[in-house]
Design a protein around this motif. Sequence first.
Motif, PDB file in Angstrom:
ATOM      1  N   TYR A  54       0.799  -1.222   0.000  1.00 54.92           N
ATOM      2  CA  TYR A  54       0.000   0.000   0.000  1.00 54.92           C
ATOM      3  C   TYR A  54       0.834   1.277   0.000  1.00 54.92           C
ATOM      4  O   TYR A  54       0.283   2.380   0.082  1.00 54.92           O
ATOM      5  CB  TYR A  54      -0.994   0.038   1.181  1.00 54.92           C
ATOM      6  CG  TYR A  54      -2.031  -1.054   1.142  1.00 54.92           C
ATOM      7  CD1 TYR A  54      -2.920  -1.155   0.075  1.00 54.92           C
ATOM      8  CD2 TYR A  54      -2.120  -1.992   2.165  1.00 54.92           C
ATOM      9  CE1 TYR A  54      -3.869  -2.166   0.031  1.00 54.92           C
ATOM     10  CE2 TYR A  54      -3.072  -3.004   2.126  1.00 54.92           C
ATOM     11  CZ  TYR A  54      -3.940  -3.085   1.058  1.00 54.92           C
ATOM     12  OH  TYR A  54      -4.875  -4.086   1.022  1.00 54.92           O
ATOM     13  N   GLU A  55       2.161   1.173  -0.079  1.00 57.16           N
ATOM     14  CA  GLU A  55       2.947   2.392  -0.289  1.00 57.16           C
ATOM     15  C   GLU A  55       2.781   2.842  -1.742  1.00 57.16           C
ATOM     16  O   GLU A  55       2.598   2.021  -2.646  1.00 57.16           O
ATOM     17  CB  GLU A  55       4.420   2.149   0.039  1.00 57.16           C
ATOM     18  CG  GLU A  55       4.669   1.976   1.527  1.00 57.16           C
ATOM     19  CD  GLU A  55       6.137   1.787   1.868  1.00 57.16           C
ATOM     20  OE1 GLU A  55       6.507   2.061   3.028  1.00 57.16           O
ATOM     21  OE2 GLU A  55       6.918   1.353   0.999  1.00 57.16           O
ATOM     22  N   HIS A 260       1.707  14.902   7.891  1.00 52.66           N
ATOM     23  CA  HIS A 260       2.120  13.538   8.173  1.00 52.66           C
ATOM     24  C   HIS A 260       2.905  13.039   6.968  1.00 52.66           C
ATOM     25  O   HIS A 260       2.476  13.221   5.830  1.00 52.66           O
ATOM     26  CB  HIS A 260       0.890  12.663   8.407  1.00 52.66           C
ATOM     27  CG  HIS A 260       1.199  11.305   8.919  1.00 52.66           C
ATOM     28  ND1 HIS A 260       0.903  10.155   8.222  1.00 52.66           N
ATOM     29  CD2 HIS A 260       1.797  10.900  10.070  1.00 52.66           C
ATOM     30  CE1 HIS A 260       1.287   9.099   8.916  1.00 52.66           C
ATOM     31  NE2 HIS A 260       1.836   9.524  10.038  1.00 52.66           N
ATOM     32  N   CYS A 261       4.080  12.447   7.196  1.00 55.11           N
ATOM     33  CA  CYS A 261       4.910  11.960   6.095  1.00 55.11           C
ATOM     34  C   CYS A 261       4.129  10.908   5.310  1.00 55.11           C
ATOM     35  O   CYS A 261       3.623   9.937   5.871  1.00 55.11           O
ATOM     36  CB  CYS A 261       6.208  11.373   6.652  1.00 55.11           C
ATOM     37  SG  CYS A 261       7.421  10.933   5.393  1.00 55.11           S
ATOM     38  N   ILE A 262       4.034  11.107   4.012  1.00 59.80           N
ATOM     39  CA  ILE A 262       3.162  10.265   3.191  1.00 59.80           C
ATOM     40  C   ILE A 262       3.719   8.847   3.053  1.00 59.80           C
ATOM     41  O   ILE A 262       4.920   8.625   3.204  1.00 59.80           O
ATOM     42  CB  ILE A 262       2.970  10.878   1.789  1.00 59.80           C
ATOM     43  CG1 ILE A 262       4.308  10.963   1.045  1.00 59.80           C
ATOM     44  CG2 ILE A 262       2.303  12.228   1.869  1.00 59.80           C
ATOM     45  CD1 ILE A 262       4.178  11.371  -0.384  1.00 59.80           C
ATOM     46  N   PRO A 263       2.849   7.884   2.751  1.00 59.18           N
ATOM     47  CA  PRO A 263       3.302   6.502   2.561  1.00 59.18           C
ATOM     48  C   PRO A 263       3.926   6.298   1.186  1.00 59.18           C
ATOM     49  O   PRO A 263       3.425   5.544   0.357  1.00 59.18           O
ATOM     50  CB  PRO A 263       2.010   5.690   2.738  1.00 59.18           C
ATOM     51  CG  PRO A 263       0.924   6.617   2.327  1.00 59.18           C
ATOM     52  CD  PRO A 263       1.374   7.985   2.743  1.00 59.18           C
ATOM     53  N   LEU A 264       5.038   6.977   0.954  1.00 60.62           N
ATOM     54  CA  LEU A 264       5.750   6.860  -0.312  1.00 60.62           C
ATOM     55  C   LEU A 264       6.634   5.619  -0.282  1.00 60.62           C
ATOM     56  O   LEU A 264       7.179   5.254   0.755  1.00 60.62           O
ATOM     57  CB  LEU A 264       6.610   8.103  -0.543  1.00 60.62           C
ATOM     58  CG  LEU A 264       7.216   8.270  -1.935  1.00 60.62           C
ATOM     59  CD1 LEU A 264       6.135   8.546  -2.969  1.00 60.62           C
ATOM     60  CD2 LEU A 264       8.220   9.433  -1.928  1.00 60.62           C
ATOM     61  N   ARG A 265       6.795   5.010  -1.409  1.00 58.45           N
ATOM     62  CA  ARG A 265       7.537   3.761  -1.525  1.00 58.45           C
ATOM     63  C   ARG A 265       8.923   3.860  -0.875  1.00 58.45           C
ATOM     64  O   ARG A 265       9.715   4.726  -1.206  1.00 58.45           O
ATOM     65  CB  ARG A 265       7.684   3.395  -3.007  1.00 58.45           C
ATOM     66  CG  ARG A 265       8.279   2.026  -3.260  1.00 58.45           C
ATOM     67  CD  ARG A 265       8.326   1.750  -4.741  1.00 58.45           C
ATOM     68  NE  ARG A 265       9.223   2.671  -5.423  1.00 58.45           N
ATOM     69  CZ  ARG A 265       9.225   2.868  -6.743  1.00 58.45           C
ATOM     70  NH1 ARG A 265       8.349   2.249  -7.499  1.00 58.45           N
ATOM     71  NH2 ARG A 265      10.089   3.699  -7.282  1.00 58.45           N
ATOM     72  N   ASP A 303      -4.915  10.028  -1.244  1.00 61.19           N
ATOM     73  CA  ASP A 303      -5.078   9.808  -2.679  1.00 61.19           C
ATOM     74  C   ASP A 303      -6.137  10.706  -3.301  1.00 61.19           C
ATOM     75  O   ASP A 303      -6.252  10.769  -4.529  1.00 61.19           O
ATOM     76  CB  ASP A 303      -5.449   8.344  -2.953  1.00 61.19           C
ATOM     77  CG  ASP A 303      -4.288   7.398  -2.692  1.00 61.19           C
ATOM     78  OD1 ASP A 303      -3.141   7.872  -2.591  1.00 61.19           O
ATOM     79  OD2 ASP A 303      -4.533   6.182  -2.596  1.00 61.19           O
ATOM     80  N   VAL A 304      -6.929  11.403  -2.480  1.00 64.74           N
ATOM     81  CA  VAL A 304      -7.935  12.316  -3.034  1.00 64.74           C
ATOM     82  C   VAL A 304      -7.661  13.763  -2.650  1.00 64.74           C
ATOM     83  O   VAL A 304      -8.450  14.652  -2.977  1.00 64.74           O
ATOM     84  CB  VAL A 304      -9.359  11.918  -2.587  1.00 64.74           C
ATOM     85  CG1 VAL A 304      -9.693  10.515  -3.057  1.00 64.74           C
ATOM     86  CG2 VAL A 304      -9.537  12.056  -1.080  1.00 64.74           C
ATOM     87  N   GLY A 305      -6.546  14.031  -1.964  1.00 66.21           N
ATOM     88  CA  GLY A 305      -6.194  15.390  -1.580  1.00 66.21           C
ATOM     89  C   GLY A 305      -5.919  15.507  -0.090  1.00 66.21           C
ATOM     90  O   GLY A 305      -5.873  14.513   0.635  1.00 66.21           O
ATOM     91  N   ASN A 321      -3.403  -1.802   8.884  1.00 71.21           N
ATOM     92  CA  ASN A 321      -3.032  -0.538   9.518  1.00 71.21           C
ATOM     93  C   ASN A 321      -3.363   0.660   8.634  1.00 71.21           C
ATOM     94  O   ASN A 321      -2.694   1.680   8.687  1.00 71.21           O
ATOM     95  CB  ASN A 321      -1.550  -0.504   9.915  1.00 71.21           C
ATOM     96  CG  ASN A 321      -1.273   0.512  11.015  1.00 71.21           C
ATOM     97  OD1 ASN A 321      -2.148   0.824  11.827  1.00 71.21           O
ATOM     98  ND2 ASN A 321      -0.060   1.051  11.039  1.00 71.21           N
ATOM     99  N   ARG A 322      -4.401   0.517   7.838  1.00 67.73           N
ATOM    100  CA  ARG A 322      -4.927   1.645   7.083  1.00 67.73           C
ATOM    101  C   ARG A 322      -6.110   2.242   7.830  1.00 67.73           C
ATOM    102  O   ARG A 322      -6.875   1.521   8.481  1.00 67.73           O
ATOM    103  CB  ARG A 322      -5.362   1.230   5.686  1.00 67.73           C
ATOM    104  CG  ARG A 322      -4.249   0.714   4.787  1.00 67.73           C
ATOM    105  CD  ARG A 322      -4.758   0.470   3.372  1.00 67.73           C
ATOM    106  NE  ARG A 322      -5.919  -0.416   3.371  1.00 67.73           N
ATOM    107  CZ  ARG A 322      -6.716  -0.584   2.318  1.00 67.73           C
ATOM    108  NH1 ARG A 322      -6.502   0.106   1.201  1.00 67.73           N
ATOM    109  NH2 ARG A 322      -7.745  -1.415   2.383  1.00 67.73           N
TER     110      ARG A 322
END
Length: 369
Positions: A54-55, A260-265, A303-305, A321-322
Amino acid sequence: MAGAEHGVFKEKLSPFLKRKREEAMNNPAECKEVLHFIEREYLQNPLESQVKRYENDRHYESRLEATFEGEILKGVEKLYRRTLLIEPTTVCAAHCRWCLRGQYDILHLNEAQLERFARYCGQAPENKEVREVLVTGGDPLMIVDRLNYLLDAIEHYAQNVQIVRIGTRVPVQDPARVNNKMLDVLRPSRAFLIEIATHINHPAELFPEVKEAYRKLKENGLTIYNQSVLLRAFNDNIGILSRLFDELRYMGIEIHYLFHCIPLRGMEHHRTSINRGLNLIKQLTASGLTSGRCKPMFTLLTDVGKVTLYDGTILERDRENRVLLQTGYSYEERMKWNPHWRLPSTAQVDRNGLLQVWYLDASEIQHGE
């Protein structure tokens, strides 16, 4: 990818940051914070190779898959009714490891593409309510001549635009670039207001040269606002955040978001849990440690803003954990503003026509929180 080669986000330090690092290495006992912020923000970490389910490759999907005047629009995004976003370049002075655009394709728009964007902004029916343009990248202050061309074109072709916001880290990463030529391009006599959106994440970044660069921008009549990123083992500390926001206030810089630091790969090691961020915001807003004028909104880039967390925003949590977030974004209205937008797989429409979106949290147990 922005600054990428063969799928790897390259490490890049500006000459200014290299010099500051060398000076700090010669005096490590007194320069621990400088060495720490350069290491955490800019140096590659082997943990980046650890990719979790989910990253994301990107922070959200908002690219316009549209044509205007028979040409495909490039580097253009639209998520909000009044704002169009354009990325003239993906070049930066330095590469922040947690960068939300680290996975973007390499892009450099030419003058014809910039002019077409300005006409699209001012003439396309779906943009009749657009009042703001966000110029980001990359860093638009790395290409001052091209930025000047874009601003001139917006003045000429998009008279509906009242504010142009420019996202930049140049004053922090390469402050000498803030010179008379740049200040003339950012002159206050344009037909629209110009605002500077910046990222300052730690008080150690505020070298005298950096403060001088921001002073020049302020004296040029520009509004400057800051969006800090919450980063684990870096600034997720009430003392550090209090120092940072106090200093920004004294510099005349508005405190806007704490992201919040985004879930980037590959960036899990930079991320705190959402609860950690909420606890820090509670301390900041109810402790008297900072002025009431120094309190940011704790916000997630989904993912929507953007979604700012208030009571009732988090609806549920799944086994991955989403968290499911309730937004105020109307699906119907979104499709009016951006007819080419598609509902991402992480989002759904509730019975009121509003968007709900799943967002990956970080583990509290792993982080010892």
